[in-house]
Design an enzyme around this catalytic site. Structure first.
Site, PDB file in Angstrom:
ATOM      1  N   LYS A 102      12.496   2.329  -4.361  1.00  0.00           N
ATOM      2  CA  LYS A 102      11.212   2.829  -3.855  1.00  0.00           C
ATOM      3  C   LYS A 102      10.722   1.906  -2.771  1.00  0.00           C
ATOM      4  CE  LYS A 102       7.621   5.535  -3.987  1.00  0.00           C
ATOM      5  NZ  LYS A 102       7.850   5.752  -2.529  1.00  0.00           N
ATOM      6  N   GLN A 123      10.004  -5.851  -1.439  1.00  0.00           N
ATOM      7  CA  GLN A 123       9.592  -4.648  -2.186  1.00  0.00           C
ATOM      8  C   GLN A 123      10.044  -4.712  -3.654  1.00  0.00           C
ATOM      9  OE1 GLN A 123       8.220  -2.047   0.137  1.00  0.00           O
ATOM     10  NE2 GLN A 123       7.192  -1.357  -1.718  1.00  0.00           N
ATOM     11  N   LYS A 126       7.374  -6.820  -5.331  1.00  0.00           N
ATOM     12  CA  LYS A 126       6.077  -6.126  -5.279  1.00  0.00           C
ATOM     13  C   LYS A 126       6.056  -5.007  -6.317  1.00  0.00           C
ATOM     14  CE  LYS A 126       4.937  -4.730  -1.169  1.00  0.00           C
ATOM     15  NZ  LYS A 126       4.558  -4.030   0.065  1.00  0.00           N
ATOM     16  N   LYS A 138      13.941  -0.079   1.154  1.00  0.00           N
ATOM     17  CA  LYS A 138      13.182   0.086   2.393  1.00  0.00           C
ATOM     18  C   LYS A 138      14.082   0.742   3.420  1.00  0.00           C
ATOM     19  CE  LYS A 138       9.093  -1.031   4.006  1.00  0.00           C
ATOM     20  NZ  LYS A 138       7.846  -1.240   3.258  1.00  0.00           N
ATOM     21  N   GLY A 177       5.899   6.224   3.451  1.00  0.00           N
ATOM     22  CA  GLY A 177       5.576   5.776   4.801  1.00  0.00           C
ATOM     23  C   GLY A 177       5.497   4.258   4.901  1.00  0.00           C
ATOM     24  N   ASP A 178       5.414   3.783   6.109  1.00  0.00           N
ATOM     25  CA  ASP A 178       5.130   2.381   6.438  1.00  0.00           C
ATOM     26  C   ASP A 178       4.643   2.444   7.896  1.00  0.00           C
ATOM     27  OD1 ASP A 178       5.784  -0.471   5.127  1.00  0.00           O
ATOM     28  OD2 ASP A 178       6.153  -0.659   7.250  1.00  0.00           O
ATOM     29  N   ASN A 253      -3.758   2.039   9.253  1.00  0.00           N
ATOM     30  CA  ASN A 253      -4.162   2.603   7.973  1.00  0.00           C
ATOM     31  C   ASN A 253      -4.576   1.531   6.956  1.00  0.00           C
ATOM     32  OD1 ASN A 253      -4.252   4.895   6.108  1.00  0.00           O
ATOM     33  ND2 ASN A 253      -2.548   3.849   5.125  1.00  0.00           N
ATOM     34  N   SER A 389       1.805   5.327  -4.990  1.00  0.00           N
ATOM     35  CA  SER A 389       2.973   6.204  -4.842  1.00  0.00           C
ATOM     36  C   SER A 389       3.544   6.548  -6.216  1.00  0.00           C
ATOM     37  CB  SER A 389       4.065   5.507  -4.020  1.00  0.00           C
ATOM     38  OG  SER A 389       3.811   5.638  -2.645  1.00  0.00           O
TER      39      SER A 389
END
Ligand code: GLU
Length: 457
Positions: A102, A123, A126, A138, A177-178, A253, A389
């Protein structure tokens, strides 16, 4: 702004970890961002390695530093003038011990193997900190969406998904998204996935639009989560955001919704920035005006100063020269270096919490640590996005749609839990208040224990 950071090599590694890092350097040459990310994590793992030698015996550190799978692919597409363009696509499926891979997709000209691997590596930890069933990955492309028409962005997304679709799935790998990938791009990507596979597999992507499987609060979640994390950090010092002066870098964002939540929690945000410079509004930012300029018009922040009396735009200088009590770097990696950190310390900053991924250079983190400033690393402070998410995936799995209030309550609780695990782990490691050590050790243990249970995989 670009003076030399403290060399990373000065952060000493546990002697058993040094040779592992040497292998990472040799095996991944010319990937400085990835090296920094690995060294940043390994630099904290001394305490856990001492207490759990079985991790070394099982070669868990070596395994975690090696992605499970890396996919690099050609993305050809035709621009509006009929010219064929060629970009490179990436998906790094780094670690799937805790759940499907993810992590977001980044579209930006700076995207490279090094950037995607650093983001994918971060990630893993995290996602582990969220306590939710998420592996780490990623992806992205060196495609630059700036100046491209909507039709070009759509054609690019369709070509990108024409390859990516065979690698992803609700139980395999779930991109989101990123930077450069928002709801519009997720829409184009989802449309192409559905068309190719003939499956309405909602949970194959997150960050979807609200009318077609998206979750409330997802758009706001990274920024809101960062503000909540900052609130918890201040709470641990017996304080809060209320009445505090805050600067938030960026105007995308993450920054916009960090500003919104800080304001709701009673803080005054006096500055933000974009790639051209920073905005200073001592009376507190007018967020509606920023949203109008950035979200609606996609224009430069400079417009704000022309429209709002009492504010000024400072071109080409770092936001961090503004005195502030709370600094939230929410723009991009390596945007706050050791000189910036020294300036913040000199001006009496109380806490720094990262809304972006690794925005503070290793040198900056060291300066903040030496200056006694509480520092919330991105893998903890910006985990609200990916956590939400996971909430989107839960709603998709049960074909449900939760209210804004309920979803935000869940987010608040997740951010509190992350803060608590980091805080407690730092204490256990003998370095109370050190969120970097707390986050890295707490996350590593979760991933490592799952991998141990699953044998040599
Ligand atoms: N790109 C975001 C991050 O850095 C979100 C990833 C996701 O929602 O999967 O965490």
């Amino acid at each position: 702004m670009n003076s030399m950071p403290v060399p990373l090599q000065q952060v000493t590694l546990h002697p058993d970890l040094e040779p592992i890092y040497e292998v990472v350097l040799r095996r991944n040459p010319a990937e400085p961002e990835f090296h920094d990310a690995v060294r940043g994590v390994l630099g904290s793992l001394g305490p856990v390695i001492e207490r759990r030698p079985e991790y070394l015996d099982a070669k868990l550190v070596e395994r975690i530093c090696e992605p499970e799978r890396q996919i690099i692919f050609r993305v050809p597409w035709t621009d509006d003038s009929g010219q064929v363009q060629v970009n490179r696509g990436y998906r790094v499926e780094f670690n799937g011990a805790l759940g499907p891979f993810k992590g977001g997709l980044r579209f930006h000209p700076s995207v490279s193997s090094s950037i995607i691997k650093f983001l994918g590596f971060e990630q893993i930890f995290k996602n582990a900190l969220t306590g939710l069933p998420l592996g780490g990955g990623k992806g992205g492309s060196d495609f630059d969406p700036k100046g491209r028409s909507e039709a070009e962005v759509m054609r690019f997304c369709q070509s990108f998904m024409s390859e990516l679709h065979r690698h992803i799935g609700e139980y395999t790998d779930v991109p989101a998204g990123d930077s450069g990938v928002g709801e519009r791009e997720i829409g184009f990507l989802f449309g192409q996935y559905r068309r190719i596979t003939n499956r309405y597999e909602s949970a194959v992507l997150t960050g979807k639009g609200l009318t077609w499987g998206g979750a409330r609060v997802r758009k706001e979640a990274t920024g809101y989560g960062c503000a909540y994390f900052a609130q918890e950090m201040l709470g641990a010092k017996g304080s809060s955001l209320s009445g505090r002066t805050v600067t938030v870098s960026g105007a995308g964002n993450v920054a916009i919704y960090a500003i919104e939540k800080v304001q709701q929690l009673g803080g005054t945000v006096i500055g933000c920035s974009d790639s051209m410079g920073y905005l200073h509004d001592p009376a507190g930012l007018d967020l509606a005006l920023i949203k109008e300029i950035k979200e609606v018009g996609r224009g430069p922040l400079q417009e704000y100063a022309a429209r709002r009396p009492g504010s000024r735009f400072v071109a080409g200088e770092p936001l961090w020269e503004l005195p502030t009590e709370v600094a939230l770097p929410c723009a991009t990696q390596n945007e706050l270096n050791h000189d910036d950190a020294a300036k913040l310390v000199e001006n009496g900053v109380l806490i720094v919490a990262e809304g972006a991924n690794l925005p503070c250079t290793p040198g900056a983190v060291e300066v903040l640590r030496q200056g006694g400033v509480a520092f919330g690393p991105g893998k903890a402070a910006n985990a609200g996005g990916v956590a939400t998410s996971a909430l989107e995936m839960q709603q998709n799995a049960s074909r449900d749609s939760w209210s804004f209030e309920y979803t935000e309550d869940r987010l608040v609780q997740i951010m509190r839990d992350i803060h608590q695990s980091c805080h407690e782990m730092a204490f256990e490691c003998g370095v109370p208040g050190d969120y970097v050590t707390g986050a890295n050790n707490a996350a590593f243990i979760r991933v490592a224990d799952a991998m141990l249970a699953m044998g040599v995989t």
